[in-house]
Scaffold this motif. Structure first.
Motif, mmCIF file in Angstrom:
data_model
loop_
_atom_site.group_PDB
_atom_site.id
_atom_site.type_symbol
_atom_site.label_atom_id
_atom_site.label_comp_id
_atom_site.label_asym_id
_atom_site.label_seq_id
_atom_site.Cartn_x
_atom_site.Cartn_y
_atom_site.Cartn_z
ATOM 1 N N PRO A 269 -3.950 -1.123 2.500
ATOM 2 C CA PRO A 269 -2.599 -1.465 2.958
ATOM 3 C C PRO A 269 -1.661 -0.267 3.044
ATOM 4 O O PRO A 269 -0.756 -0.255 3.872
ATOM 5 C CB PRO A 269 -2.108 -2.480 1.922
ATOM 6 C CG PRO A 269 -2.987 -2.327 0.755
ATOM 7 C CD PRO A 269 -4.287 -1.765 1.245
ATOM 8 N N LEU A 270 -1.876 0.757 2.223
ATOM 9 C CA LEU A 270 -1.010 1.939 2.303
ATOM 10 C C LEU A 270 -1.224 2.677 3.627
ATOM 11 O O LEU A 270 -0.263 3.061 4.302
ATOM 12 C CB LEU A 270 -1.279 2.875 1.124
ATOM 13 C CG LEU A 270 -0.334 4.051 0.982
ATOM 14 C CD1 LEU A 270 1.095 3.567 0.788
ATOM 15 C CD2 LEU A 270 -0.753 4.915 -0.186
ATOM 16 N N GLY A 271 -2.486 2.842 4.020
ATOM 17 C CA GLY A 271 -2.780 3.472 5.309
ATOM 18 C C GLY A 271 -2.263 2.649 6.467
ATOM 19 O O GLY A 271 -1.774 3.184 7.466
ATOM 20 N N PHE A 272 -2.367 1.318 6.340
ATOM 21 C CA PHE A 272 -1.843 0.428 7.365
ATOM 22 C C PHE A 272 -0.320 0.547 7.437
ATOM 23 O O PHE A 272 0.263 0.491 8.519
ATOM 24 C CB PHE A 272 -2.270 -1.008 7.075
ATOM 25 C CG PHE A 272 -1.855 -2.011 8.109
ATOM 26 C CD1 PHE A 272 -1.872 -1.715 9.453
ATOM 27 C CD2 PHE A 272 -1.457 -3.275 7.730
ATOM 28 C CE1 PHE A 272 -1.497 -2.650 10.400
ATOM 29 C CE2 PHE A 272 -1.090 -4.217 8.658
ATOM 30 C CZ PHE A 272 -1.099 -3.906 9.990
ATOM 31 N N GLY A 273 0.318 0.767 6.291
ATOM 32 C CA GLY A 273 1.769 0.975 6.285
ATOM 33 C C GLY A 273 2.159 2.224 7.053
ATOM 34 O O GLY A 273 3.142 2.226 7.793
ATOM 35 N N TYR A 274 1.377 3.305 6.883
ATOM 36 C CA TYR A 274 1.645 4.525 7.652
ATOM 37 C C TYR A 274 1.474 4.275 9.152
ATOM 38 O O TYR A 274 2.236 4.779 9.980
ATOM 39 C CB TYR A 274 0.722 5.658 7.218
ATOM 40 C CG TYR A 274 0.982 6.172 5.820
ATOM 41 C CD1 TYR A 274 2.280 6.378 5.368
ATOM 42 C CD2 TYR A 274 -0.061 6.470 4.964
ATOM 43 C CE1 TYR A 274 2.530 6.857 4.094
ATOM 44 C CE2 TYR A 274 0.175 6.949 3.683
ATOM 45 C CZ TYR A 274 1.470 7.142 3.254
ATOM 46 O OH TYR A 274 1.708 7.612 2.002
ATOM 47 N N LYS A 275 0.459 3.500 9.503
ATOM 48 C CA LYS A 275 0.233 3.175 10.917
ATOM 49 C C LYS A 275 1.385 2.345 11.460
ATOM 50 O O LYS A 275 1.817 2.548 12.605
ATOM 51 C CB LYS A 275 -1.061 2.380 11.024
ATOM 52 C CG LYS A 275 -2.129 2.793 11.967
ATOM 53 C CD LYS A 275 -1.855 3.956 12.791
ATOM 54 C CE LYS A 275 -3.143 4.602 13.160
ATOM 55 N NZ LYS A 275 -2.961 5.755 13.988
ATOM 56 N N LEU A 276 1.892 1.411 10.657
ATOM 57 C CA LEU A 276 3.036 0.606 11.087
ATOM 58 C C LEU A 276 4.253 1.488 11.339
ATOM 59 O O LEU A 276 4.999 1.255 12.291
ATOM 60 C CB LEU A 276 3.368 -0.453 10.040
ATOM 61 C CG LEU A 276 2.461 -1.679 9.992
ATOM 62 C CD1 LEU A 276 2.868 -2.581 8.843
ATOM 63 C CD2 LEU A 276 2.483 -2.431 11.298
ATOM 64 N N GLN A 277 4.458 2.505 10.499
ATOM 65 C CA GLN A 277 5.575 3.415 10.717
ATOM 66 C C GLN A 277 5.452 4.118 12.060
ATOM 67 O O GLN A 277 6.445 4.294 12.774
ATOM 68 C CB GLN A 277 5.652 4.451 9.595
ATOM 69 C CG GLN A 277 6.149 3.899 8.292
ATOM 70 C CD GLN A 277 6.165 4.930 7.181
ATOM 71 O OE1 GLN A 277 5.608 6.013 7.317
ATOM 72 N NE2 GLN A 277 6.796 4.587 6.085
#
Length: 58
Positions: free
Chosen positions: A28-36
């Motif tokens: 989820p942390l990597g997905f958060g970066y992608k969302l940014q």
């Protein structure tokens, strides 16, 4: 032949989406970066602070 190609395409795309979802759920942390990155591209960068929370929710 056309029906076989259509069936293969449906299965391939379905498996691809499931695999992609599992990868995003695993990190989820990597997905958060992608969302940014998505937020910046779509000019809704005010959501950057909430990207990790949104990733965890999804």
């Amino acid at each position: 032949m056309e029906k076989v190609l259509f069936q293969f395409s449906k299965w391939f795309v379905g498996i691809l989406f499931i695999f992609s979802g599992l990868i995003k759920a695993n990190d989820p942390l990597g997905f958060g970066y992608k969302l940014q990155e998505y937020f910046e591209v779509f000019h809704i960068s005010f959501l950057n602070d909430w990207a990790t929370a949104i990733a965890n929710l999804l």
